[in-house]
Write an enzyme that holds these catalytic residues in place. Structure first.
Site, PDB file in Angstrom:
ATOM      1  N   CYS A 173      21.117  26.218 -16.895  1.00 26.90           N
ATOM      2  CA  CYS A 173      20.648  27.508 -16.516  1.00 26.90           C
ATOM      3  C   CYS A 173      20.127  28.230 -17.549  1.00 26.90           C
ATOM      4  CB  CYS A 173      21.536  28.260 -15.654  1.00 26.90           C
ATOM      5  SG  CYS A 173      21.158  29.526 -14.920  1.00 26.90           S
TER       6      CYS A 173
ATOM      7  N   LYS B 180      27.907  24.426 -21.828  1.00 25.03           N
ATOM      8  CA  LYS B 180      26.589  25.510 -21.757  1.00 25.03           C
ATOM      9  C   LYS B 180      26.858  26.196 -23.178  1.00 25.03           C
ATOM     10  CE  LYS B 180      24.743  29.121 -18.955  1.00 25.03           C
ATOM     11  NZ  LYS B 180      24.745  29.659 -17.458  1.00 25.03           N
TER      12      LYS B 180
ATOM     13  N   GLU C  29      24.270  24.248 -10.837  1.00 30.35           N
ATOM     14  CA  GLU C  29      25.389  24.647 -11.706  1.00 30.35           C
ATOM     15  C   GLU C  29      26.226  25.606 -10.710  1.00 30.35           C
ATOM     16  OE1 GLU C  29      25.478  28.147 -15.026  1.00 30.35           O
ATOM     17  OE2 GLU C  29      23.830  28.311 -13.807  1.00 30.35           O
TER      18      GLU C  29
END
Length: 506
Positions: A373, A339, A264
């Site tokens: 993440c 995300k 990321e």
């Protein structure tokens, strides 16, 4: 007979065994006609020798499984036992069939209790897999039904046997060997008075079956994934970052990797080229390079023949900032995953917003999902991916402390176990004091698997040295995922209580 005296040997039946086979069948089937003629057995052995399996004890025949090949479409529908018998009592065998049909399994009465039937069934399943056949079919008698015929219909009897309220020597055994009852057949074997002519149509599906197709269209089942544990360093230009990216892509490609995974915000050091006082402006400055990174990395995917998951980078759309990852296929296609869950830091300092679409991508090396993440810390996304038959979940992450890293790691391992898939996490390392929010990094990239016998004992396929720039490889067997989902020690996906709860997406 004491088990210490046994000398069991599993092998294929031969015509020389007929004398013992006749004696065994006469004893076991004295109520439905006894042994088949020698010519019938001769035809089976000659036409399909691999399908005739037996177990001997010190040279004496004690258990036999007789099998033929059939067309699934014909024998997965109602039929009678006579549909398998030709003139002169020869058994129907279709050398071009796509399934096995279990004609018979019989065990010497003195050897019951040693689970010889299970050995024969396992040998049949291995034969089915090795021949790449679709299924094993069988017509199963229900010889204890006559005791309950006045109380229950055949359907009720089957249901109670399935619930272990009633024991049936054939049906109970079949169910315990992973066969499913697909229908009830009438007049299957009319002379079977104990079953009152009824039988169950049983099926065991070969989950590894691959329909015949062009070699070029067959998808890989052995997949190699390479991940980059990226060192954060000062860069003076976009070209310098892309040169480092290409170096790693080249290295991963040299090792015949199917995927290259980056962390990321791996290109975040470029924010050091602008004013650090206003973090919202800095992230938007970085977003100005995203289209170039996407295009250049897509070109690398084609040139180096490797699917690239680009880590993540900021994207501006309609004046809003998103954290986005790209899947650059080696055939030139590019997919996008934003995300979904935004951390308090991203929301506060960079005003990043969450995406509203999550999907699993079909690649030439399995079905892949990308969770950036924080996303991996939410089990709902993993379950959505599992419902779409995900094979590999890729998690590019960025954490600055060990406790932050451990949140990602432990949640990733949980997703692998509960969704019976592979999960790969990769992050960045090193210190970059001159760039705001990039002062320190902590990472140990890893590959996690389901936790079962087919996988490493600790369910960790591979991992890097913590806080050291390096690349990591892991070879993944997608066929093992099919096995664990259907025949594992536990079957998390199959055993969900969908009668009590379900996951809904908007």
């Amino acid at each position: 007979m004491a088990h210490e005296e046994l000398h069991l040997n599993l092998r294929n039946l031969t015509l020389e065994d007929y004398g013992q086979l006749q004696e065994l069948m006469d004893e076991v089937y004295d109520d439905i006609g006894g042994a088949w003629p020698k010519d019938t057995i001769k035809a089976l052995v000659e036409q399909f020798p691999d399908g005739q399996i037996c177990i001997e004890d010190s040279g004496h025949l004690v258990a036999v499984a007789l099998t033929v090949c059939v067309k699934y479409e014909r024998f997965s529908n109602p039929h009678a036992y006579d549909d398998l018998i030709l003139r002169n009592e020869k058994i129907w065998h279709n050398a071009n069939g796509d399934s096995l049909y279990g004609l018979d399994v019989f065990i010497h009465p003195e050897y019951r209790g040693y689970r010889l039937g299970r050995r024969l069934y396992e040998a049949r399943k291995e034969l089915c897999r090795s021949m790449n056949l679709r299924a094993i079919l069988a017509g199963g008698r229900i010889p204890n039904y006559f005791k309950y015929a006045e109380q229950y219909t055949p359907e009720e009897y089957i249901h109670r046997v399935d619930r272990k309220e009633i024991y049936d020597p054939i049906l109970t055994f079949q169910l315990s060997n992973d066969f499913q009852v697909t229908r009830l057949m009438h007049k299957y074997l009319p002379e079977d008075e104990k079953s009152l002519g009824y039988a169950t149509l049983l099926e065991w599906r070969n989950i590894l079956y691959t329909p015949p197709s062009s070699v070029l269209n067959v998808k890989k089942t052995q997949v190699r994934l390479g991940a980059v544990q990226w060192q954060m360093r000062e860069f003076t230009s976009v070209e310098e970052v892309l040169k480092q990216v290409e170096y790693f892509v080249d290295a991963l490609s040299d090792y015949k990797s199917d995927f290259a995974l980056f962390p990321e915000f791996f290109n975040a050091p470029l924010m050091g080229l602008t004013d650090q006082m206003d973090q919202t402006r800095a992230i938007r400055f970085l977003a100005g390079f995203t289209e170039q990174f996407r295009n250049e990395m897509s070109e690398m995917a084609v040139s180096y023949n490797i699917n690239i998951i680009t880590g993540s980078m900021p994207l501006i759309e309609n004046d809003r900032v998103y954290n986005v990852s790209y899947l650059c296929h080696r055939d030139g296609r590019v997919d996008e995953q934003r995300k979904i869950h935004i951390t308090p830091h991203e929301r506060r300092d960079w005003v990043i917003e969450g995406g509203d679409k999550f999907q699993v991508f079909d690649t030439d090396a399995g079905r892949v999902a990308i969770m950036i993440c924080y996303d991996i810390e939410f089990p709902e996304l993993g379950r959505v991916a599992a419902s779409q038959d995900v094979d590999i979940i890729c998690v590019p992450f960025w954490t600055d402390t060990k406790n932050g890293y451990l949140r990602v790691r432990h949640c990733a391992q949980a997703r692998a176990i509960e969704n019976e898939c592979y999960v790969v996490i990769t992050g960045s390392v090193g210190n970059l004091p001159k760039v705001e929010n990039l002062d320190v990094q902590y990472a140990q990239s890893s590959v996690f698997s389901p936790s079962d016998f087919a996988f490493p004992h600790d369910a960790v396929m591979a991992e890097t040295t913590p806080n050291t720039e390096m690349i990591m490889f892991s070879d993944m067997d997608l066929e093992k995922l099919k096995l664990v989902r259907n025949e594992g020690s536990v079957t998390n996906l199959k055993d969900r209580r969908v009668d009590l709860y379900e996951l809904k997406t908007r």
